[in-house]
Motif scaffolding. Structure first.
Motif, mmCIF file in Angstrom:
data_model
loop_
_atom_site.group_PDB
_atom_site.id
_atom_site.type_symbol
_atom_site.label_atom_id
_atom_site.label_comp_id
_atom_site.label_asym_id
_atom_site.label_seq_id
_atom_site.Cartn_x
_atom_site.Cartn_y
_atom_site.Cartn_z
ATOM 1 N N ARG A 35 31.403 39.035 42.873
ATOM 2 C CA ARG A 35 30.480 37.842 43.406
ATOM 3 C C ARG A 35 29.528 37.727 42.623
ATOM 4 N NH1 ARG A 35 30.909 38.235 48.377
ATOM 5 N NH2 ARG A 35 28.561 39.306 48.997
ATOM 6 N N ASN A 36 28.907 39.263 42.547
ATOM 7 C CA ASN A 36 27.555 39.198 41.769
ATOM 8 C C ASN A 36 27.586 39.319 40.294
ATOM 9 O OD1 ASN A 36 25.859 39.001 43.874
ATOM 10 N ND2 ASN A 36 25.700 41.166 43.932
ATOM 11 N N ARG A 88 35.044 37.162 34.030
ATOM 12 C CA ARG A 88 33.836 38.668 34.720
ATOM 13 C C ARG A 88 34.056 40.052 34.675
ATOM 14 N NH1 ARG A 88 31.070 35.704 40.934
ATOM 15 N NH2 ARG A 88 32.962 33.721 40.417
ATOM 16 N N LYS A 131 37.743 31.635 32.003
ATOM 17 C CA LYS A 131 36.158 32.416 31.980
ATOM 18 C C LYS A 131 36.859 33.397 33.179
ATOM 19 C CE LYS A 131 34.197 28.074 33.281
ATOM 20 N NZ LYS A 131 33.619 27.191 34.747
ATOM 21 N N PRO A 135 28.349 37.919 37.006
ATOM 22 C CA PRO A 135 28.171 35.954 36.549
ATOM 23 C C PRO A 135 29.291 35.857 35.378
ATOM 24 C CG PRO A 135 27.372 37.815 34.959
ATOM 25 C CD PRO A 135 27.080 38.342 35.919
ATOM 26 N N GLU A 136 30.370 34.712 35.539
ATOM 27 C CA GLU A 136 31.205 34.262 34.668
ATOM 28 C C GLU A 136 31.384 33.972 33.253
ATOM 29 O OE1 GLU A 136 34.342 31.974 37.454
ATOM 30 O OE2 GLU A 136 32.026 30.365 36.724
ATOM 31 N N GLU A 137 31.576 34.439 32.190
ATOM 32 C CA GLU A 137 31.443 34.501 30.987
ATOM 33 C C GLU A 137 32.890 33.425 30.605
ATOM 34 O OE1 GLU A 137 32.338 38.372 29.346
ATOM 35 O OE2 GLU A 137 30.489 39.417 30.574
#
Length: 269
Positions: A235-236, A218, A216, A238-240
């Protein structure tokens, strides 16, 4: 951006599929695989909120992160590993000592850390001699396994999938350092090359089969960092999931094709 522990879990996946005749001794195999997966667990809390390096205009990485807090969390991670497996802590403590020596950093806190870890390793050695003595060359072999899996995982985290040779990170231009010492390489360093954006080739091939791995990450935009700061921007984001298939980059011998067993590296010694 990739969390250090995420990279560590990926290293553990590589260790899991390393050629069977070259894996750790069966009696400590589970401990070694756990230690490889968790060798960077000291970064878990640190990586929840990235720190900004004003001088470089980039987030701090594991390379340039301030020494004193980094050592504090190195020690914490090894403490947690030792609670699970003293041999794993011995392995990881030795691994971090090598990284520190390569970095060339110097300060009183570092000197104290190195002494404390030398004491830890001596204590663990004494305990193992009383309970389950090390085989000849066992720690040396397992350290090379950790180094290679760590380096290969870093290669993926530091590379743009599908990038060409000239864009390769300088650490890996001449292959993975130390991998030439595995007997199956015949003295040749393992080299990585992108076949396309989802396929990585390795030559000589170190695994029992072609494998698909994922980790994962970001993507954090510079504009978001300028507008909100690194902590909120991260924090904002998204995880890829990045999925990569690792295959052989050259024709392998019949041993790899058929899975025929060969004498282990320790048996050969």
């Amino acid at each position: 951006m990739t969390k250090q522990h995420e990279h560590g879990l990926l290293a553990g996946e590589f260790a899991k599929w390393f050629k069977e005749e070259h894996t750790p001794a069966e009696g400590r195999r589970a401990e070694v695989l756990w230690a490889v997966s968790n060798h960077d667990r000291g970064w878990i809390d640190l990586d929840e909120t990235p720190f900004w390096n004003d001088a470089e205009g980039l987030p701090y990485s594991f390379l340039d992160f301030p020494v004193v807090p980094k050592l504090t969390f190195y020690r914490r991670g090894i403490d947690e590993i030792e609670a699970q497996t003293p041999y794993g802590a011995l392995l990881c403590s030795s691994h971090f000592e090598r990284l520190i020596e390569v970095s060339g950093e110097e300060c009183p806190e570092l000197t104290q850390y190195l002494q404390d870890e030398a004491d830890r390793r001596a204590r663990i050695h004494r305990g193992l001699e009383q309970s389950k003595p090390l085989e000849e060359g066992e720690l040396y072999y397992d350290a090379r396994l950790l180094q290679f899996c760590d380096d290969l995982s870093l290669f993926l985290a530091l590379s743009k999938p599908g990038s060409i040779e000239s864009e390769k990170h300088p650490w890996f231009v001449d292959g993975f350092s130390g991998s030439e010492e595995f007997s199956f390489t015949s003295g040749r360093a393992i080299e990585a090359e992108w076949q396309d954006t989802t396929t990585l080739t390795l030559t000589p091939f170190p695994f029992t089969k072609e494998i698909e791995v994922s980790f994962k990450q970001r993507r954090v935009s510079r504009k978001a960092i300028e507008d909100k700061g690194i902590a909120e921007a991260y924090r904002n984001a998204p995880e890829e999931e990045c999925r990569i298939t690792v295959i052989s980059g050259a024709e392998e011998d019949s041993q790899v094709k058929t899975g025929a067993s060969q004498p282990s590296e320790r048996q050969q010694r």
